[in-house]
Write a protein that holds these residues in place. Structure first.
Motif, PDB file in Angstrom:
ATOM      1  N   LEU A  45       0.847  -1.021  -0.579  1.00 27.40           N
ATOM      2  CA  LEU A  45       0.443   0.118  -0.260  1.00 27.40           C
ATOM      3  C   LEU A  45       0.954   1.287  -0.054  1.00 27.40           C
ATOM      4  O   LEU A  45       0.368   1.865  -0.439  1.00 27.40           O
ATOM      5  N   CYS A  46       1.632   1.141   1.066  1.00 23.96           N
ATOM      6  CA  CYS A  46       3.128   2.183   0.486  1.00 23.96           C
ATOM      7  C   CYS A  46       3.048   2.756  -0.403  1.00 23.96           C
ATOM      8  O   CYS A  46       3.510   3.460  -0.854  1.00 23.96           O
ATOM      9  N   SER A  47       3.699   1.830  -1.077  1.00 22.28           N
ATOM     10  CA  SER A  47       4.700   1.964  -2.386  1.00 22.28           C
ATOM     11  C   SER A  47       3.207   2.310  -3.918  1.00 22.28           C
ATOM     12  O   SER A  47       4.116   2.867  -4.551  1.00 22.28           O
ATOM     13  N   LEU A  48       2.043   1.575  -3.188  1.00 25.35           N
ATOM     14  CA  LEU A  48       1.308   1.723  -4.656  1.00 25.35           C
ATOM     15  C   LEU A  48       0.598   3.330  -4.090  1.00 25.35           C
ATOM     16  O   LEU A  48       0.749   4.354  -5.025  1.00 25.35           O
ATOM     17  N   LEU A  49       0.690   4.000  -2.596  1.00 32.36           N
ATOM     18  CA  LEU A  49       0.284   5.145  -2.912  1.00 32.36           C
ATOM     19  C   LEU A  49       1.253   6.558  -3.097  1.00 32.36           C
ATOM     20  O   LEU A  49       1.461   7.266  -3.856  1.00 32.36           O
ATOM     21  N   ILE A  50       2.404   5.796  -2.975  1.00 33.37           N
ATOM     22  CA  ILE A  50       3.770   6.993  -3.362  1.00 33.37           C
ATOM     23  C   ILE A  50       4.052   7.240  -4.329  1.00 33.37           C
ATOM     24  O   ILE A  50       4.117   8.169  -5.090  1.00 33.37           O
ATOM     25  N   THR A  51       3.851   5.768  -5.180  1.00 40.17           N
ATOM     26  CA  THR A  51       4.271   5.928  -6.396  1.00 40.17           C
ATOM     27  C   THR A  51       3.086   6.934  -7.664  1.00 40.17           C
ATOM     28  O   THR A  51       3.028   7.781  -8.352  1.00 40.17           O
ATOM     29  N   THR A  52       1.644   6.215  -7.145  1.00 40.74           N
ATOM     30  CA  THR A  52       0.393   7.430  -7.584  1.00 40.74           C
ATOM     31  C   THR A  52       0.396   8.667  -7.392  1.00 40.74           C
ATOM     32  O   THR A  52       0.921   9.103  -8.404  1.00 40.74           O
TER      33      THR A  52
END
Length: 355
Positions: free
Chosen positions: A86-93
Motif C-alpha cells: 500500500l505504501c509503495s502504491l500510494l507513493i508511486t501514484t
C-alpha cells in the motif's frame, strides 16, 4: 553410509534451527540470483519458490489454536505484505510514477488487502508473503478441524496434490494457480517433518547425486513460468522441484556441521529472508538508476524499464550482492526505528503512572 543429522545439534539460541536458516539463506540467494538474471536462472526458477513453501510446511506448528496461528501469520506475513504494498502504491501514484483513475486505485487497494494483487513495480517479490499467508492459514484450518488420525499429513499431501493439479490445469485470475501449486509443497514439508525418521533411512550422498543429475535433465528440457502458469511438463516440474529442494536441505545439513564463513553468511540471509523479499526490487531500482547515469540514459526512461536493466559483464553480481545486502540493511534500519518508537511510546504511556 547414511547421513543422519541430529536435530538437537542443529539448534541455536532463540530456538531457531540452523539447518533451516541455512536452507532459507540458500533459497533467498537463489531468488535474488534469478531476479538478477545470473547464470543458470532457468534452473533456479524451477525450485526456489517450492523450496520456501516446503520449508514453511516443515516449520508448521500444529499445537497452536487457529486463533494463535492466525495472529502470528497476520503479524509476520499479512501485515508486511499489505503495509508495504500500500505504501509503495500510494507513493508511486502520488509521484505520478504510476497513473490510475480513482476507481482503479480503489480496486488496487482492495486487491492488495485481499492478497490478490501487489505493487509490481517496486514490491514484485512480495507476492510470496500473501500466497504463503493464504496457504498456511488454509492448511492450519484443515489440519485443526480434521479428525486426528494416523496418516493425516499424507492425506493432506494427496488432497493438496489434487489442488496443485487443478492449478496446473486451469489458469485462474490473480495468479491463484501459482498459489494452488505451491500449496502442495507446503503439505509435503509438513509431512516430511512428521516422517523425517523414515526419510533419513534413505538419506545418503548417492541419493543426492542421483537427485542432482535427474534435476539437471528435467531442468534442461522443462521450461516454466509460474507467473504465467506455463509449464512444458507440469509433472516433471513437480518432481524436479522436490529433487532440488532435497539437495538444498542436504547441503544445508552438511554446512551446519562446518564452521566456515559461508555458513554464517547464509544463516544471516536466512534470518533476514523476509527483508530481502520485500526490498530487493527497491534496491534493484537504485542500481538501475546508477546504470542509467553511467550509460548516459535519460532518467525519464527509468520507470519504463522493469529491473534489472543490464546484467551482462558481471552486472548481475552487483544486483545479487547489493540487492541482498542492502535489503538486509534496510530491514535492520526499519526494525531499529520501530524499536525506538516502541520504547518512546512506552515511556510516554507509562509516565503518568510514575508521577
Amino acid at each position: 553410509m547414511n547421513y543422519i543429522p541430529q536435530a538437537e545439534n542443529c539448534m541455536k539460541k532463540g530456538g531457531r534451527i540452523e539447518t533451516i536458516d541455512i536452507a532459507k539463506g540458500l533459497g533467498i540467494l537463489f531468488v535474488v540470483w534469478s531476479h538478477a538474471k545470473g547464470p543458470f536462472t532457468p534452473y533456479m526458477y524451477q525450485f526456489h519458490m517450492p523450496l520456501f513453501f516446503l520449508i514453511s510446511g516443515f516449520l508448521f506448528n500444529s499445537r497452536n489454536t487457529p486463533a494463535q496461528f492466525l495472529g502470528k501469520k497476520v503479524r509476520s506475513l499479512y501485515i508486511p505484505f499489505v503495509f508495504w504494498n500500500l505504501c509503495s502504491l500510494l507513493i508511486t501514484t502520488a509521484l505520478h510514477i504510476q497513473e490510475f483513475s480513482d476507481i482503479h486505485l480503489v480496486k488496487k487497494i482492495l486487491k492488495i488487502i485481499l492478497t490478490l494483487d501487489k505493487d509490481g513495480k517496486f514490491m514484485g517479490a512480495t507476492w510470496f508473503l500473501g500466497a504463503l499467508f493464504v496457504v498456511s492459514v488454509v492448511y492450519k484450518l484443515m489440519d485443526y478441524y480434521m479428525p486426528s488420525v494416523k496418516g493425516k499429513s499424507i492425506f493432506l499431501v494427496i488432497l493438496f496434490g489434487c489442488v496443485a493439479a487443478t492449478g496446473f490445469s486451469i489458469n485462474f485470475p490473480y495468479l491463484l494457480s501459482r498459489t494452488l501449486i505451491l500449496s502442495f509443497y507446503f503439505a509435503i514439508g509438513r509431512a516430511a517433518k512428521e516422517y523425517k525418521e523414515v526419510i533419513y533411512v534413505y538419506h545418503s550422498g548417492i541419493l543426492v547425486c542421483f537427485s542432482i543429475i535427474l534435476f539437471a535433465i528435467i531442468g534442461h528440457y522443462n521450461a516454466i513460468n509460474m507467473a504465467k502458469n506455463t509449464y512444458t511438463y507440469p509433472f516433471l516440474f513437480a518432481i524436479g522441484a522436490l529433487l532440488a529442494s532435497y539437495v538444498v536441505i542436504y547441503v544445508s545439513e552438511i554446512l551446519q556441521k562446518r564452521t566456515i564463513w559461508i555458513k554464517k553468511a547464509l544463516i544471516v540471509m536466512g534470518e533476514n529472508s523476509i527483508s530481502i523479499v520485500i526490498w530487493q526490487f527497491v534496491v534493484f531500482w537504485i542500481i538501475e538508476a546508477v546504470q542509467f547515469k553511467l550509460f548516459g540514459i535519460p532518467f525519464v526512461q527509468l520507470f519504463e524499464n522493469y529491473p534489472p536493466y543490464k546484467t551482462t559483464n558481471g552486472w548481475w553480481i552487483v544486483y545479487l550482492i547489493v540487492g541482498a545486502v542492502a535489503s538486509m540493511l534496510i530491514g535492520e534500519i526499519i526494525s531499529a526505528v520501530k524499536q525506538g518508537i516502541g520504547r518512546v511510546t512506552k515511556k510516554i504511556l507509562m509516565k503518568p503512572y510514575k508521577m
